[in-house]
Design a protein around this motif. Sequence first.
Motif, mmCIF file in Angstrom:
data_model
loop_
_atom_site.group_PDB
_atom_site.id
_atom_site.type_symbol
_atom_site.label_atom_id
_atom_site.label_comp_id
_atom_site.label_asym_id
_atom_site.label_seq_id
_atom_site.Cartn_x
_atom_site.Cartn_y
_atom_site.Cartn_z
ATOM 1 N N GLN A 1 -11.770 5.126 5.787
ATOM 2 C CA GLN A 1 -10.479 5.392 5.180
ATOM 3 C C GLN A 1 -10.340 4.565 3.910
ATOM 4 N N ALA A 2 -9.462 5.032 3.029
ATOM 5 C CA ALA A 2 -9.158 4.320 1.790
ATOM 6 C C ALA A 2 -7.655 4.143 1.696
ATOM 7 N N VAL A 3 -7.221 2.969 1.294
ATOM 8 C CA VAL A 3 -5.814 2.687 1.061
ATOM 9 C C VAL A 3 -5.644 2.470 -0.438
ATOM 10 N N ALA B 1 -3.018 -5.418 -11.692
ATOM 11 C CA ALA B 1 -2.730 -5.848 -13.056
ATOM 12 C C ALA B 1 -1.376 -5.336 -13.539
ATOM 13 N N GLY B 2 -0.750 -4.438 -12.776
ATOM 14 C CA GLY B 2 0.578 -3.941 -13.121
ATOM 15 C C GLY B 2 0.610 -3.048 -14.340
ATOM 16 N N ASN B 3 -0.450 -2.247 -14.576
ATOM 17 C CA ASN B 3 -0.420 -1.306 -15.697
ATOM 18 C C ASN B 3 -1.162 -0.036 -15.313
ATOM 19 N N GLY B 4 -0.945 1.026 -16.115
ATOM 20 C CA GLY B 4 -1.534 2.322 -15.819
ATOM 21 C C GLY B 4 -3.024 2.414 -16.067
ATOM 22 N N MET B 5 -3.619 1.393 -16.651
ATOM 23 C CA MET B 5 -5.054 1.402 -16.930
ATOM 24 C C MET B 5 -5.862 0.832 -15.778
ATOM 25 N N SER B 6 -5.179 0.398 -14.723
ATOM 26 C CA SER B 6 -5.870 -0.258 -13.619
ATOM 27 C C SER B 6 -5.367 0.304 -12.300
ATOM 28 N N ARG B 7 -6.245 0.370 -11.306
ATOM 29 C CA ARG B 7 -5.849 0.817 -9.975
ATOM 30 C C ARG B 7 -6.722 0.151 -8.937
ATOM 31 N N THR B 8 -6.230 0.121 -7.683
ATOM 32 C CA THR B 8 -6.883 -0.623 -6.612
ATOM 33 C C THR B 8 -7.025 0.246 -5.372
ATOM 34 N N ALA B 9 -8.165 0.155 -4.703
ATOM 35 C CA ALA B 9 -8.367 0.810 -3.419
ATOM 36 C C ALA B 9 -8.969 -0.191 -2.449
ATOM 37 N N SER B 10 -8.606 -0.062 -1.174
ATOM 38 C CA SER B 10 -9.178 -0.886 -0.120
ATOM 39 C C SER B 10 -9.853 0.055 0.869
ATOM 40 N N VAL B 11 -11.144 -0.145 1.123
ATOM 41 C CA VAL B 11 -11.921 0.815 1.902
ATOM 42 C C VAL B 11 -12.447 0.198 3.196
ATOM 43 N N ALA C 1 0.847 -1.187 0.000
ATOM 44 C CA ALA C 1 0.000 0.000 0.000
ATOM 45 C C ALA C 1 0.883 1.236 0.000
ATOM 46 N N ASP C 2 0.531 2.233 -0.820
ATOM 47 C CA ASP C 2 1.387 3.403 -0.897
ATOM 48 C C ASP C 2 0.740 4.671 -0.368
ATOM 49 N N THR C 3 -0.572 4.726 -0.269
ATOM 50 C CA THR C 3 -1.227 5.933 0.213
ATOM 51 C C THR C 3 -2.416 5.560 1.098
ATOM 52 N N VAL C 4 -2.425 6.099 2.324
ATOM 53 C CA VAL C 4 -3.566 5.924 3.218
ATOM 54 C C VAL C 4 -4.310 7.251 3.284
ATOM 55 N N ALA C 5 -5.598 7.223 2.968
ATOM 56 C CA ALA C 5 -6.401 8.441 2.959
ATOM 57 C C ALA C 5 -7.482 8.362 4.027
ATOM 58 N N PRO C 6 -7.224 8.934 5.239
ATOM 59 C CA PRO C 6 -8.298 9.007 6.230
ATOM 60 C C PRO C 6 -9.344 10.005 5.756
ATOM 61 N N LEU C 7 -10.604 9.663 5.919
ATOM 62 C CA LEU C 7 -11.693 10.496 5.413
ATOM 63 C C LEU C 7 -12.563 10.979 6.569
ATOM 64 N N PRO C 8 -13.150 12.163 6.457
ATOM 65 C CA PRO C 8 -13.904 12.731 7.574
ATOM 66 C C PRO C 8 -15.194 11.964 7.862
ATOM 67 N N ASP C 9 -15.602 11.993 9.126
ATOM 68 C CA ASP C 9 -16.878 11.404 9.515
ATOM 69 C C ASP C 9 -18.017 12.199 8.885
ATOM 70 N N GLY C 10 -19.162 11.554 8.760
ATOM 71 C CA GLY C 10 -20.325 12.232 8.200
ATOM 72 C C GLY C 10 -21.576 11.928 9.011
#
Length: 199
Positions: free
Chosen positions: A57-59, A65-75, A28-37
């Motif tokens: 939060q989202a990671v 897939a190892g290419n620029g056309m694909s990306r992954t997030a874990s929420v 994982a390279d970026t952890v994004a804590p998100l505000p409560d709602g």
Amino acid sequence: MVSRAGGWLAGAGGVLAVLTLGSAVAQADTVAPLPDGREALTTATGVQVDLTRTGEQAVIAPSLAGNGMSRTASVSGTIFAKVDNATKGTLVTGYLVGCQVDLSGGLSLSGDMYVSPSALTPELAPSINLVPGGVSTVALDTKQLDPAARAVGIGYADRGIQISGCGGYAQARAFTTLTVINAQGSAEVTLYGQPFSVG
């Protein structure tokens, strides 16, 4: 060496796919804590609703897939609703996901996907084409209101979202919709989260 699951996803170009991932997020390279709602109101049918989202939060991880056309997030996140004066209710939570689209404005939804949280192994949900300028819905879970407890909640941790076939900017935003019913009729209350980049 590409894993079987990774190869499966890599072959799903041009579609949005959802996996139920384990608790560990590799590289994982970026952890994004998100505000409560919170959305607290009384509906036109006289139902009092206090709907909250906490601990979201989202990671953002490198592409499976190892290419620029694909990306992954874990929420991850916790949804809880207190409800008074309702006889029935349904809580649905998930994410709106778009490719090269600004989710801060109007929203256009097309289709649903669902992966059972009780699944013993990761499985690919039915696919949805994610065209440029469009937004798709990823439904994570659905719960029924317990009228006696006057409450309903959903918790999710490290649920994976895999976006394929998007060559531009991708963005996601949490949503939760509570439908409540009583003798006066039905009403819906929706709580949106803060949009975040998926790369």
